[in-house]
Structure formats: structure tokens, C-alpha cells
Design a protein around this motif. Sequence first.
Motif, PDB file in Angstrom:
ATOM      1  N   THR A  93      70.879  50.860  64.314  1.00  6.66           N
ATOM      2  CA  THR A  93      70.194  50.762  65.598  1.00  6.66           C
ATOM      3  C   THR A  93      70.024  49.279  65.880  1.00  6.66           C
ATOM      4  O   THR A  93      69.167  48.633  65.297  1.00  6.66           O
ATOM      5  N   LEU A  94      70.872  48.746  66.738  1.00  7.46           N
ATOM      6  CA  LEU A  94      70.948  47.320  67.033  1.00  7.46           C
ATOM      7  C   LEU A  94      71.357  46.543  65.777  1.00  7.46           C
ATOM      8  O   LEU A  94      72.518  46.465  65.456  1.00  7.46           O
ATOM      9  N   THR A  95      70.395  46.007  65.014  1.00  6.90           N
ATOM     10  CA  THR A  95      70.749  45.212  63.830  1.00  6.90           C
ATOM     11  C   THR A  95      70.344  45.880  62.520  1.00  6.90           C
ATOM     12  O   THR A  95      70.725  45.416  61.454  1.00  6.90           O
ATOM     13  N   ARG A  96      69.580  46.953  62.574  1.00  6.57           N
ATOM     14  CA  ARG A  96      69.108  47.584  61.350  1.00  6.57           C
ATOM     15  C   ARG A  96      70.116  48.630  60.868  1.00  6.57           C
ATOM     16  O   ARG A  96      70.500  49.525  61.610  1.00  6.57           O
ATOM     17  N   GLY A  97      70.549  48.496  59.615  1.00  6.76           N
ATOM     18  CA  GLY A  97      71.484  49.447  59.046  1.00  6.76           C
ATOM     19  C   GLY A  97      70.800  50.422  58.100  1.00  6.76           C
ATOM     20  O   GLY A  97      69.841  50.076  57.412  1.00  6.76           O
ATOM     21  N   ASN A  98      71.286  51.664  58.098  1.00  6.97           N
ATOM     22  CA  ASN A  98      70.719  52.709  57.243  1.00  6.97           C
ATOM     23  C   ASN A  98      71.847  53.518  56.623  1.00  6.97           C
ATOM     24  O   ASN A  98      72.734  54.004  57.334  1.00  6.97           O
ATOM     25  N   VAL A  99      71.839  53.657  55.307  1.00 10.89           N
ATOM     26  CA  VAL A  99      72.864  54.423  54.608  1.00 10.89           C
ATOM     27  C   VAL A  99      72.442  55.886  54.547  1.00 10.89           C
ATOM     28  O   VAL A  99      71.345  56.207  54.063  1.00 10.89           O
ATOM     29  N   LEU A 100      73.307  56.774  55.032  1.00 16.31           N
ATOM     30  CA  LEU A 100      73.036  58.210  54.987  1.00 16.31           C
ATOM     31  C   LEU A 100      73.570  58.844  53.708  1.00 16.31           C
ATOM     32  O   LEU A 100      73.009  59.800  53.203  1.00 16.31           O
ATOM     33  N   LYS A 101      74.691  58.326  53.201  1.00 18.17           N
ATOM     34  CA  LYS A 101      75.271  58.833  51.950  1.00 18.17           C
ATOM     35  C   LYS A 101      75.974  57.688  51.248  1.00 18.17           C
ATOM     36  O   LYS A 101      76.801  57.006  51.831  1.00 18.17           O
ATOM     37  N   THR A 102      75.624  57.462  49.998  1.00 18.38           N
ATOM     38  CA  THR A 102      76.244  56.396  49.234  1.00 18.38           C
ATOM     39  C   THR A 102      77.672  56.779  48.822  1.00 18.38           C
ATOM     40  O   THR A 102      78.108  57.914  49.015  1.00 18.38           O
ATOM     41  N   ARG A 103      78.365  55.844  48.244  1.00 11.47           N
ATOM     42  CA  ARG A 103      79.798  55.981  47.975  1.00 11.47           C
ATOM     43  C   ARG A 103      80.107  57.080  46.954  1.00 11.47           C
ATOM     44  O   ARG A 103      79.667  57.050  45.815  1.00 11.47           O
ATOM     45  N   ASP A 104      80.869  58.080  47.413  1.00  7.92           N
ATOM     46  CA  ASP A 104      81.393  59.121  46.536  1.00  7.92           C
ATOM     47  C   ASP A 104      82.587  59.777  47.227  1.00  7.92           C
ATOM     48  O   ASP A 104      83.013  59.337  48.302  1.00  7.92           O
ATOM     49  N   GLN A 105      83.146  60.838  46.629  1.00  5.97           N
ATOM     50  CA  GLN A 105      84.377  61.431  47.138  1.00  5.97           C
ATOM     51  C   GLN A 105      84.148  62.497  48.215  1.00  5.97           C
ATOM     52  O   GLN A 105      85.113  63.057  48.733  1.00  5.97           O
ATOM     53  N   ILE A 106      82.906  62.781  48.565  1.00  4.24           N
ATOM     54  CA  ILE A 106      82.614  63.803  49.574  1.00  4.24           C
ATOM     55  C   ILE A 106      82.798  63.210  50.972  1.00  4.24           C
ATOM     56  O   ILE A 106      82.124  62.229  51.318  1.00  4.24           O
ATOM     57  N   PRO A 107      83.689  63.789  51.806  1.00  6.30           N
ATOM     58  CA  PRO A 107      84.025  63.179  53.104  1.00  6.30           C
ATOM     59  C   PRO A 107      83.138  63.643  54.259  1.00  6.30           C
ATOM     60  O   PRO A 107      83.565  63.585  55.416  1.00  6.30           O
ATOM     61  N   TYR A 108      81.938  64.102  53.978  1.00  6.26           N
ATOM     62  CA  TYR A 108      81.054  64.558  55.056  1.00  6.26           C
ATOM     63  C   TYR A 108      79.607  64.469  54.601  1.00  6.26           C
ATOM     64  O   TYR A 108      79.318  64.384  53.405  1.00  6.26           O
ATOM     65  N   VAL A 109      78.703  64.523  55.574  1.00  6.09           N
ATOM     66  CA  VAL A 109      77.278  64.565  55.276  1.00  6.09           C
ATOM     67  C   VAL A 109      76.558  65.158  56.485  1.00  6.09           C
ATOM     68  O   VAL A 109      76.999  64.978  57.629  1.00  6.09           O
ATOM     69  N   VAL A 110      75.501  65.907  56.237  1.00  6.29           N
ATOM     70  CA  VAL A 110      74.631  66.412  57.301  1.00  6.29           C
ATOM     71  C   VAL A 110      73.271  65.755  57.080  1.00  6.29           C
ATOM     72  O   VAL A 110      72.704  65.851  55.992  1.00  6.29           O
ATOM     73  N   ALA A 111      72.763  65.097  58.113  1.00  6.58           N
ATOM     74  CA  ALA A 111      71.543  64.315  57.915  1.00  6.58           C
ATOM     75  C   ALA A 111      70.772  64.174  59.219  1.00  6.58           C
ATOM     76  O   ALA A 111      71.324  64.332  60.318  1.00  6.58           O
TER      77      ALA A 111
END
Length: 299
Positions: free
Chosen positions: A163-181
Motif C-alpha cells: 500500500t504505497l510504500t509499505r510492503g507485506n508478505v502474505l506467504k514466504t518462499r516455498d513451492q506452493i503457487p497460491y495463497v488465500v489471505a
Amino acid sequence: VTFFAQELPIVGIANNAINAKYNPNDKIIISGTVSSSQIGTATWTASSSDGAASSVLSGALTPLTKSVAAGSTNVAFQLAIHGGSLAAGSSYTFTLSAAFSSQSTVSATASSTVTINSPPAGGSFTVSPSVGASLITPFSLQSALWVDDLEDLPLEYVFSYTTLTRGNVLKTRDQIPYVVALIGQGMQSLGYIVTCSVTVYDLHSASSMLSTQITVSPPTLAGVFAARDYEFSTGILSQQQQEQRQQQHGAFTALTLPVPSRRLQSDSDLSSILAYASSLVEAAFARSDPSAVSQVITA
């Protein structure tokens, strides 16, 4: 026919210190050695699979020639290439040669080949729905159809939003190519626009990123409870998730209880209060900080 043995310098390259693949921005260092019984000269040259041999060494950080004294043994002669100088997907052969000054037309050589890695390519990224409310709407982020060399697999995915300059990680690095959040609201001054992104990594950590924009508005109190009822009735949450959601809604409700005790001036007044509550609760749970959650509820 009489053959005469011709003495030459001895050159070598430490291939065990060279990676099978380098990313385009990696600095490449190739270590060579030269031994010579006479005064001579050692030289680095290069060729490439894409035919651009003349530009291969334009990014060299070290001298390409070195004088060698008579009687020298295992004199170190390194070649360093600046990161970003070589093209992704190409192979390069670096050759160290050495010759006596008295017979410069004949030289001893040693070579090593490196490949520059290509990042994942050709993928897609979707977010559904494209419009929703903070703390209420479950957003589905999916990525697919990426292509890379077999030896660079498996691919790994990181999902995030800003949101503008603030970053937020929804899912960290792994082999799953999707996320619901759930996703935090955008800034009102920007029309509640939020940028969602996926970064895809291969085995060597070369990466590509795709982004798309969605609209995430502040939640309403009615929407919060409707979302809670829907989640519980459909059984889409695990027991642990249900307990966490109960805590979130409890905190949200506690923050909005003082609202009826005074007269609101407008709908935007309520919206501002709910937006503030949303941001506090979201931040507290994003940190998984029980004390922060407790402070929010107390407030």
C-alpha cells in the motif's frame, strides 16, 4: 623425421571453485595459475555461445595480461567479471594462455566454461476477487505457467502486497503457487488501491516478478460479522484458524463498542473509526504479538 621437444609454460584453472551456473548479476571470479621457466606473458581471452566474443571481457575488473618472471611457480592470475556484464541464457568459455617471450607464437592454454542462468519466464498471476474489504474478503492469489530449465527446478513463490510504500508478505518462499489471505486496505487518497505481487525463484535464486492491482476498502461492522458467519458455516477454517478468527473479531468488536455511545456526524465518521480499528487489529495479528492484541482490545 626428427622431433624436438618444445618446452612451454604450465597453466591451470581451479575448476572446482567455479559454479555450474551464475545468475546475471553475480560477480564471477576464475582463478588461474602460471608456472614458467622463462620470462613470459599470461593472457585471459573469452568466447561466447551467442557470438558476442568481443564484448565478453568488457566487464573485466582485473587486468587481462600479466608478466611472468623466469622460474615462477604457480603464480596466481585471477579473472573477475562484473555482475550484469554477461547475458542470461548464454555460455562463456574463458581461456588462460601463457607463452615465453622468446617464442610468443606457441602457448600453453587452459579453459573453463560457465553458464549464465535465465530466471523463470512466461508465467501468469491472478488475484480474485479484484474488489473487496479489509479483514473480510478472502483474496485468492495464484501463479502458474512459468518456464525454466529442468536443472533449475523446483520453482518457489513469494506472495506479497503493498500500500504505497509499505510492503507485506502474505506467504514466504516455498513451492506452493497460491495463497488465500486477508489483505489490508489501501489508502483512501489513492482510491484504496493495493498492489499484489508474486516473486518466482528458481533453484539458483534467479527471480521474476509479476504484479496486479486490486481495490481493498475499509471493512464495515456488518461485513465483519457476515464474513465470520460465512467462514464458520462453511467449515473452511481449521480449529486453530477459527480460534484466531474469534480473537480477531472480538478485538474488532471491542474497538467499535464505544461508537454507539456518541452520535456519528456522517457515514465517513464510522468508516474512519472502522478503518482505524482494522489497521490496529491487522498490525497486531501480523506480528503474532499477544500483548499487542491485548493492548488493542483494551484501547
